[in-house]
Design a protein around this motif. Sequence first.
Motif, PDB file in Angstrom:
ATOM      1  N   LEU A   1      42.879  54.209  29.926  1.00  0.00           N
ATOM      2  CA  LEU A   1      43.570  54.578  28.688  1.00  0.00           C
ATOM      3  C   LEU A   1      43.204  53.648  27.540  1.00  0.00           C
ATOM      4  O   LEU A   1      43.048  54.086  26.400  1.00  0.00           O
ATOM      5  N   SER A   2      43.115  52.337  27.843  1.00  0.00           N
ATOM      6  CA  SER A   2      42.785  51.352  26.813  1.00  0.00           C
ATOM      7  C   SER A   2      42.138  50.151  27.464  1.00  0.00           C
ATOM      8  O   SER A   2      42.282  49.920  28.668  1.00  0.00           O
ATOM      9  N   GLY A   3      41.406  49.372  26.664  1.00  0.00           N
ATOM     10  CA  GLY A   3      40.729  48.190  27.181  1.00  0.00           C
ATOM     11  C   GLY A   3      39.451  48.568  27.913  1.00  0.00           C
ATOM     12  O   GLY A   3      38.964  49.701  27.812  1.00  0.00           O
ATOM     13  N   ARG A   4      38.917  47.588  28.645  1.00  0.00           N
ATOM     14  CA  ARG A   4      37.675  47.802  29.381  1.00  0.00           C
ATOM     15  C   ARG A   4      37.857  47.322  30.816  1.00  0.00           C
ATOM     16  O   ARG A   4      38.364  46.226  31.048  1.00  0.00           O
ATOM     17  N   LEU A   5      37.441  48.167  31.767  1.00  0.00           N
ATOM     18  CA  LEU A   5      37.614  47.875  33.182  1.00  0.00           C
ATOM     19  C   LEU A   5      36.265  47.920  33.879  1.00  0.00           C
ATOM     20  O   LEU A   5      35.558  48.923  33.815  1.00  0.00           O
ATOM     21  N   GLU A   6      35.921  46.809  34.520  1.00  0.00           N
ATOM     22  CA  GLU A   6      34.714  46.784  35.339  1.00  0.00           C
ATOM     23  C   GLU A   6      35.094  47.293  36.723  1.00  0.00           C
ATOM     24  O   GLU A   6      36.002  46.759  37.359  1.00  0.00           O
ATOM     25  N   VAL A   7      34.417  48.345  37.180  1.00  0.00           N
ATOM     26  CA  VAL A   7      34.675  48.927  38.492  1.00  0.00           C
ATOM     27  C   VAL A   7      33.397  48.780  39.316  1.00  0.00           C
ATOM     28  O   VAL A   7      32.321  49.192  38.880  1.00  0.00           O
ATOM     29  N   THR A   8      33.539  48.199  40.499  1.00  0.00           N
ATOM     30  CA  THR A   8      32.418  48.059  41.418  1.00  0.00           C
ATOM     31  C   THR A   8      32.726  48.882  42.658  1.00  0.00           C
ATOM     32  O   THR A   8      33.791  48.739  43.256  1.00  0.00           O
ATOM     33  N   VAL A   9      31.791  49.766  43.027  1.00  0.00           N
ATOM     34  CA  VAL A   9      31.913  50.575  44.237  1.00  0.00           C
ATOM     35  C   VAL A   9      30.592  50.413  44.985  1.00  0.00           C
ATOM     36  O   VAL A   9      29.527  50.748  44.443  1.00  0.00           O
ATOM     37  N   ASP A  10      30.653  49.889  46.203  1.00  0.00           N
ATOM     38  CA  ASP A  10      29.447  49.497  46.947  1.00  0.00           C
ATOM     39  C   ASP A  10      28.663  48.522  46.076  1.00  0.00           C
ATOM     40  O   ASP A  10      29.223  47.536  45.630  1.00  0.00           O
TER      41      ASP A  10
ATOM     42  N   HIS B   1      35.308  48.337  47.159  1.00  0.00           N
ATOM     43  CA  HIS B   1      35.504  48.467  45.716  1.00  0.00           C
ATOM     44  C   HIS B   1      36.337  47.325  45.169  1.00  0.00           C
ATOM     45  O   HIS B   1      37.076  46.664  45.885  1.00  0.00           O
ATOM     46  N   ARG B   2      36.179  47.137  43.844  1.00  0.00           N
ATOM     47  CA  ARG B   2      36.841  46.030  43.153  1.00  0.00           C
ATOM     48  C   ARG B   2      37.052  46.434  41.695  1.00  0.00           C
ATOM     49  O   ARG B   2      36.245  47.165  41.121  1.00  0.00           O
ATOM     50  N   PHE B   3      38.132  45.924  41.078  1.00  0.00           N
ATOM     51  CA  PHE B   3      38.444  46.201  39.677  1.00  0.00           C
ATOM     52  C   PHE B   3      38.641  44.886  38.931  1.00  0.00           C
ATOM     53  O   PHE B   3      39.251  43.960  39.470  1.00  0.00           O
ATOM     54  N   ARG B   4      38.157  44.826  37.674  1.00  0.00           N
ATOM     55  CA  ARG B   4      38.314  43.606  36.870  1.00  0.00           C
ATOM     56  C   ARG B   4      38.391  43.991  35.399  1.00  0.00           C
ATOM     57  O   ARG B   4      37.602  44.789  34.910  1.00  0.00           O
ATOM     58  N   CYS B   5      39.365  43.419  34.699  1.00  0.00           N
ATOM     59  CA  CYS B   5      39.498  43.640  33.262  1.00  0.00           C
ATOM     60  C   CYS B   5      38.498  42.750  32.544  1.00  0.00           C
ATOM     61  O   CYS B   5      38.475  41.537  32.752  1.00  0.00           O
ATOM     62  N   VAL B   6      37.664  43.359  31.713  1.00  0.00           N
ATOM     63  CA  VAL B   6      36.708  42.592  30.913  1.00  0.00           C
ATOM     64  C   VAL B   6      37.063  42.780  29.451  1.00  0.00           C
ATOM     65  O   VAL B   6      37.536  43.835  29.050  1.00  0.00           O
ATOM     66  N   GLY B   7      36.874  41.762  28.671  1.00  0.00           N
ATOM     67  CA  GLY B   7      37.223  41.851  27.261  1.00  0.00           C
ATOM     68  C   GLY B   7      38.504  41.105  26.955  1.00  0.00           C
ATOM     69  O   GLY B   7      39.203  40.632  27.845  1.00  0.00           O
ATOM     70  N   PRO B   8      38.838  41.020  25.665  1.00  0.00           N
ATOM     71  CA  PRO B   8      39.956  40.191  25.222  1.00  0.00           C
ATOM     72  C   PRO B   8      41.334  40.873  25.232  1.00  0.00           C
ATOM     73  O   PRO B   8      42.331  40.239  24.909  1.00  0.00           O
ATOM     74  N   VAL B   9      41.404  42.154  25.580  1.00  0.00           N
ATOM     75  CA  VAL B   9      42.691  42.865  25.550  1.00  0.00           C
ATOM     76  C   VAL B   9      43.009  43.427  26.932  1.00  0.00           C
ATOM     77  O   VAL B   9      42.102  43.683  27.733  1.00  0.00           O
ATOM     78  N   PRO B  10      44.300  43.643  27.228  1.00  0.00           N
ATOM     79  CA  PRO B  10      44.666  44.243  28.510  1.00  0.00           C
ATOM     80  C   PRO B  10      44.043  45.633  28.669  1.00  0.00           C
ATOM     81  O   PRO B  10      43.755  46.318  27.698  1.00  0.00           O
ATOM     82  N   CYS B  11      43.836  46.024  29.897  1.00  0.00           N
ATOM     83  CA  CYS B  11      43.280  47.334  30.216  1.00  0.00           C
ATOM     84  C   CYS B  11      44.358  48.146  30.924  1.00  0.00           C
ATOM     85  O   CYS B  11      44.962  47.674  31.892  1.00  0.00           O
ATOM     86  N   GLU B  12      44.610  49.366  30.431  1.00  0.00           N
ATOM     87  CA  GLU B  12      45.577  50.251  31.063  1.00  0.00           C
ATOM     88  C   GLU B  12      44.860  51.436  31.692  1.00  0.00           C
ATOM     89  O   GLU B  12      43.930  51.996  31.101  1.00  0.00           O
ATOM     90  N   VAL B  13      45.304  51.802  32.891  1.00  0.00           N
ATOM     91  CA  VAL B  13      44.681  52.862  33.674  1.00  0.00           C
ATOM     92  C   VAL B  13      45.781  53.713  34.290  1.00  0.00           C
ATOM     93  O   VAL B  13      46.800  53.178  34.730  1.00  0.00           O
ATOM     94  N   ILE B  14      45.581  55.004  34.355  1.00  0.00           N
ATOM     95  CA  ILE B  14      46.415  55.885  35.161  1.00  0.00           C
ATOM     96  C   ILE B  14      45.582  56.236  36.381  1.00  0.00           C
ATOM     97  O   ILE B  14      44.450  56.718  36.240  1.00  0.00           O
ATOM     98  N   SER B  15      46.120  55.968  37.574  1.00  0.00           N
ATOM     99  CA  SER B  15      45.345  56.204  38.797  1.00  0.00           C
ATOM    100  C   SER B  15      46.167  56.977  39.813  1.00  0.00           C
ATOM    101  O   SER B  15      47.385  57.054  39.730  1.00  0.00           O
ATOM    102  N   ALA B  16      45.450  57.523  40.779  1.00  0.00           N
ATOM    103  CA  ALA B  16      46.087  58.219  41.898  1.00  0.00           C
ATOM    104  C   ALA B  16      45.287  57.930  43.138  1.00  0.00           C
ATOM    105  O   ALA B  16      44.057  57.748  43.089  1.00  0.00           O
ATOM    106  N   CYS B  17      45.971  57.859  44.278  1.00  0.00           N
ATOM    107  CA  CYS B  17      45.265  57.702  45.533  1.00  0.00           C
ATOM    108  C   CYS B  17      46.000  58.499  46.606  1.00  0.00           C
ATOM    109  O   CYS B  17      47.201  58.753  46.525  1.00  0.00           O
ATOM    110  N   THR B  18      45.230  58.917  47.572  1.00  0.00           N
ATOM    111  CA  THR B  18      45.789  59.638  48.705  1.00  0.00           C
ATOM    112  C   THR B  18      45.073  59.165  49.956  1.00  0.00           C
ATOM    113  O   THR B  18      43.854  59.026  49.943  1.00  0.00           O
ATOM    114  N   PRO B  19      45.758  58.817  51.010  1.00  0.00           N
ATOM    115  CA  PRO B  19      47.207  58.674  51.063  1.00  0.00           C
ATOM    116  C   PRO B  19      47.655  57.422  50.310  1.00  0.00           C
ATOM    117  O   PRO B  19      46.814  56.595  49.967  1.00  0.00           O
TER     118      PRO B  19
END
Length: 182
Positions: free
Chosen positions: A132-141, A161-179
């Motif tokens: 939604l906002s900010g920048r998110l580094e996503v690593t998959v494999d 996988h791994r997630f990391r906020c990059v940049g000077p502002v918070p990062c907002e994400v809407i996510s879903a997972c199953t299960p």
Amino acid sequence: MSVDIGNRLRHLRLLHNLSQRQLAKRTGVTNSTISLIESNASNPSVGALKRILDGIPIGLAEFFAFKPEKPRKAFYAAEDLTEIGKGAISYRQVGDNLFGRSLQILKECYQPGADTGKVPLVHEGEEGGVVLSGRLEVTVDDERRILGPGDAYYFESRRPHRFRCVGPVPCEVISACTPPTF
């Protein structure tokens, strides 16, 4: 037949108005162990599970036979979202109880520099999200991308996988997972 011990334990603990720390104090089991069990990151021995259940109190047979009603609530105000994160990463979950549910929806907020850890996450299921906002580094494999507002990810969660906020502002994400995995 697979039994979701973690969500079952969390549901019963909350039903009895106990925090993880309160249950830990009653049972002599560390609250970090209870947290690991509830997040399905650790499977307790029968003895350890019985000791924890004695603190609720509920017997093993009743624990495995318990069938809660599925939540019927359909709408959640922002203040109704349940915080399940800690530290520099906030995970606000839609619904306070996911027992018996097959989908988990989160509003995530990563503070600048916040990271899910050096060790990649691996678990069963699928997950996806939209920044939604900010920048998110996503690593998959071995693949890494920096996602910005409107960008998205979707993958099988058994891929490291791994997630990391990059940049000077918070990062907002809407996510879903199953299960549900938290």
